[in-house]
Each structure stands twice: as structure tokens, then as C-alpha cells.
Design an enzyme around this catalytic site. Structure first.
Site, short mmCIF file in Angstrom:
data_model
loop_
_atom_site.label_atom_id
_atom_site.label_comp_id
_atom_site.label_asym_id
_atom_site.label_seq_id
_atom_site.Cartn_x
_atom_site.Cartn_y
_atom_site.Cartn_z
N ARG A 49 6.80 9.50 -2.84
CA ARG A 49 6.83 10.24 -1.58
C ARG A 49 8.15 10.00 -0.85
O ARG A 49 8.60 8.87 -0.71
CB ARG A 49 5.66 9.82 -0.69
CG ARG A 49 4.30 10.24 -1.26
CD ARG A 49 3.16 9.74 -0.40
NE ARG A 49 3.07 8.29 -0.40
CZ ARG A 49 2.11 7.61 0.23
NH1 ARG A 49 1.18 8.25 0.92
NH2 ARG A 49 2.08 6.29 0.17
N ASP A 51 10.71 10.62 2.62
CA ASP A 51 10.63 10.74 4.08
C ASP A 51 11.18 12.08 4.56
O ASP A 51 11.82 12.82 3.80
CB ASP A 51 11.44 9.63 4.74
CG ASP A 51 10.89 8.24 4.46
OD1 ASP A 51 9.66 8.13 4.27
OD2 ASP A 51 11.68 7.28 4.43
N ARG A 196 17.18 3.33 2.34
CA ARG A 196 17.92 3.57 3.58
C ARG A 196 18.27 2.26 4.28
O ARG A 196 19.34 2.14 4.90
CB ARG A 196 17.12 4.48 4.51
CG ARG A 196 17.02 5.91 3.99
CD ARG A 196 16.02 6.74 4.79
NE ARG A 196 16.38 6.79 6.19
CZ ARG A 196 15.56 7.27 7.14
NH1 ARG A 196 14.36 7.72 6.80
NH2 ARG A 196 15.96 7.30 8.40
#
Length: 258
Positions: A49, A51, A196
């Protein structure tokens, strides 16, 4: 039958992959499009998944259906009903033992940084702009501390729901090509915001604001509140998923390059 799909998408304008009520998501759009082709509800399971704002060129998903269609029809039919920012690249019937998430051996991400003093125009939402000069050699030295099997608590989101923070990073490379810096990360799996957060730490090190050992020091603290800044989603791409050779899937797509 079980069908596997290869998917690419521009994550700009989507609230991430996962289906959510009242908001536009990649999974939601795909399920609506595929359900029209199948003439019945379709539910997708993906390899990883992503973001809000994160892109993909190598996302893999699967679904089960009793609808009989040619593989070409699944691709063309889905794309005819999808927004232009999402595209099904291939479809293949696959053994029912295949699971897009649990059968995956590893995953790869690329983070693209535009490193120049002038902000981008065309690539504005496709890269992360850093105007301060970056030293990619320092970033590579710092990245080496994160390779291996570690507790990545300091590099995951506070809201991460993974049961364990232990992940194995197989490799991290930092490469410059003109004004662009490419950060490639290969791991068995990733935590929420892990890439990130790693990018945010390496960027600060590349700016010269921190020592190269800072990436290791953060890792050893095992405390997200003491970690670095989370880098923006714009430059992040989900590029590939590795599966056992027993599952004959199309070859990997080349990661994006500017």
C-alpha cells in the site's frame, strides 16, 4: 480464477492506495473499473500500500473472479474505465496459491530528488525539490548503516500498524545524474513512511547538516520522535516486487528516470 495485475499510477490527487469511504483512492478506482469489466464486484489485494501522493510503476495486485474474459480484455476494459492517472499494464491468470502481498520475497522503491537552486515546473509533483546542494557520496556512506536486518522503529510512522518493526534492507544506493539524485532501496518489506523517513535523514546528511553516522545513531535509538523529518511523497515510486520463479510474471519495469 485468480488474476494478477501489473499497475502504474501517478499518485498525485489520490489519498493513497487503500480504499477509503468518501475519498479518491487508487484501489477504489481500480475496483470500480474492474467490476464493470467483470459485471460483478471485484476486490483487489496489492503487494504494498502506498501513501497519498506516492507513485508506482511496478505495483502488483490480484483478484479472484468467476467472470471469464481474455487477459487483453481485462487490461483494455479496466483502462477504458480508469482515470488517466492509473493504468493496468498487464494481466495474467495465475495459480491460486499466489498472493500479491504474502508471496512477495522483496520490494523496491526509488526516491527521486531534483537538486538545483531553481524549482521545477514540469516535474513539480513527480520529484522532490531540494535547492541546497547535496553530497551524494555522504548520503551513500550514511545509507550503508541501514543495510541489513534491523529494528526500524525510528524510521517508521508513529501511526504504523505493523506488528514488528524488524525489516531487512538488502541494499541502498544513491546515484547522481546531473541535477537528479536517485535513492534506490531494496528490502524484504517496508514500514509505513519508512522510505520517506530514510530519505529525510539522508537529505539532511547530504546537505552537510548532520554527520554520516547520524543515520546509524537514529536507528539505534528505536524512537521515531527522535528521528529526522519525513520527506515529501512527490518523489517516491514503488518500482518492483520480487516473487518466486514458480510464478511466471512479466519482467520488471525500468524505474523512472528524468
Amino acid at each position: 480464477m485468480r488474476i494478477a495485475l501489473g499497475i502504474e499510477y501517478d499518485g498525485t490527487g489520490f489519498s493513497g492506495w487503500q480504499r477509503q469511504t468518501g475519498t479518491r483512492t487508487v484501489q477504489g478506482c481500480l475496483e470500480v473499473a474492474l467490476s464493470k469489466v467483470a459485471d460483478r464486484d471485484v476486490s483487489l489485494i496489492c503487494a504494498g500500500r502506498t501513501d497519498a501522493g506516492v507513485h508506482a510503476v511496478g505495483q502488483v495486485a490480484h483478484f479472484d473472479t468467476v467472470a471469464v474474459r481474455e487477459m487483453r480484455s481485462w487490461v483494455l476494459g479496466a483502462n477504458a474505465n480508469l482515470p488517466k492517472a492509473i493504468s493496468v499494464q498487464w494481466a495474467t491468470e495465475i495459480d491460486e496459491s499466489f498472493h500479491a502481498r504474502f508471496s512477495a520475497l522483496s520490494r523496491r522503491y526509488r526516491y527521486v530528488i531534483l537538486n538545483r537552486w531553481v524549482r521545477p515546473g514540469l516535474a513539480g509533483r513527480k520529484v522532490t525539490w531540494v535547492h541546497t546542494p547535496l553530497d551524494e557520496a555522504r548520503m551513500q556512506e550514511a545509507a550503508a548503516h541501514l543495510v541489513g536486518r534491523h529494528d526500524f522503529s525510528s524510521y517508521r510512522a508513529l501511526a504504523c500498524q505493523a506488528k514488528s518493526p524488524i525489516r531487512t534492507v538488502h541494499g541502498i544506493s544513491v546515484e547522481r545524474d546531473g541535477d537528479y539524485v536517485y535513492l534506490d532501496i531494496h528490502a524484504n518489506a517496508f514500514l509505513h513512511h519508512m522510505v520517506r523517513n530514510i530519505a529525510g535523514v539522508l537529505i539532511d546528511i547530504g546537505k552537510g547538516e548532520r554527520a554520516t553516522a547520524w543515520s546509524r545513531e537514529i536507528l539505534e535509538l528505536r524512537d521515531r520522535t527522535l528521528g529526522g523529518v519525513t520527506a515529501p511523497p512527490d518523489g517516491l515510486y514503488f518500482t518492483h516486487v520480487e516473487y518466486p520463479e514458480s510464478y511466471p510474471l512479466p519482467a520488471a519495469v525500468r524505474p523512472p528516470r528524468f
